[in-house]
Design a protein around this motif. Structure first.
Motif: not given
Length: 116
Positions: A11-36
């Motif tokens: 993932i090139a820029d996890l801090a800005r990586a978001r899905g197109s639907e905000p209610t389903l999109s990842y909202e975390g801040a870092g790699p550990n949050d994303f992995a979970v």
């Protein structure tokens, strides 16, 4: 025995990586949050069911996309200027792709895939 796959993603820029639907999109801040978050999205049907309920004809959604893997494992770490993600699951790429796109859109890239 079920076939297991080892996916290597970037993932090139996890801090800005978001899905197109905000209610389903990842909202975390870092790699550990994303992995979970990714691991939970593959282990249980909650994300899929929320997406399905938003579709014009929920009953016509291909239920093969609802598959889960209660043993899915995800880990992520920052490497240089991107995030490396390792995923171990029995789910095929079509389902992994769908969940990733819901969470972070097209901000990811498959680097490698191997049988586990």
């Amino acid at each position: 025995m079920t076939q297991r796959y080892h996916y290597f993603l970037s993932i090139a820029d996890l801090a800005r990586a978001r899905g197109s639907e905000p209610t389903l999109s990842y909202e975390g801040a870092g790699p550990n949050d994303f992995a979970v978050t990714l691991q939970e999205a593959l282990r249980n049907p909650n994300l899929f069911e929320r997406w399905r309920s938003m579709q014009p004809e929920p009953d016509e959604v291909d239920m093969a996309l609802a598959a889960t893997d209660s043993n899915a494992q995800a880990s992520a770490k920052v490497d240089d200027l991107h995030t490396d993600v390792e995923l171990l699951t029995s789910l095929p790429m079509s389902i992994v792709r769908h969940r990733l796109n819901l969470l972070i859109g097209h901000a990811w890239q498959l680097r490698d895939m191997r049988s586990a």
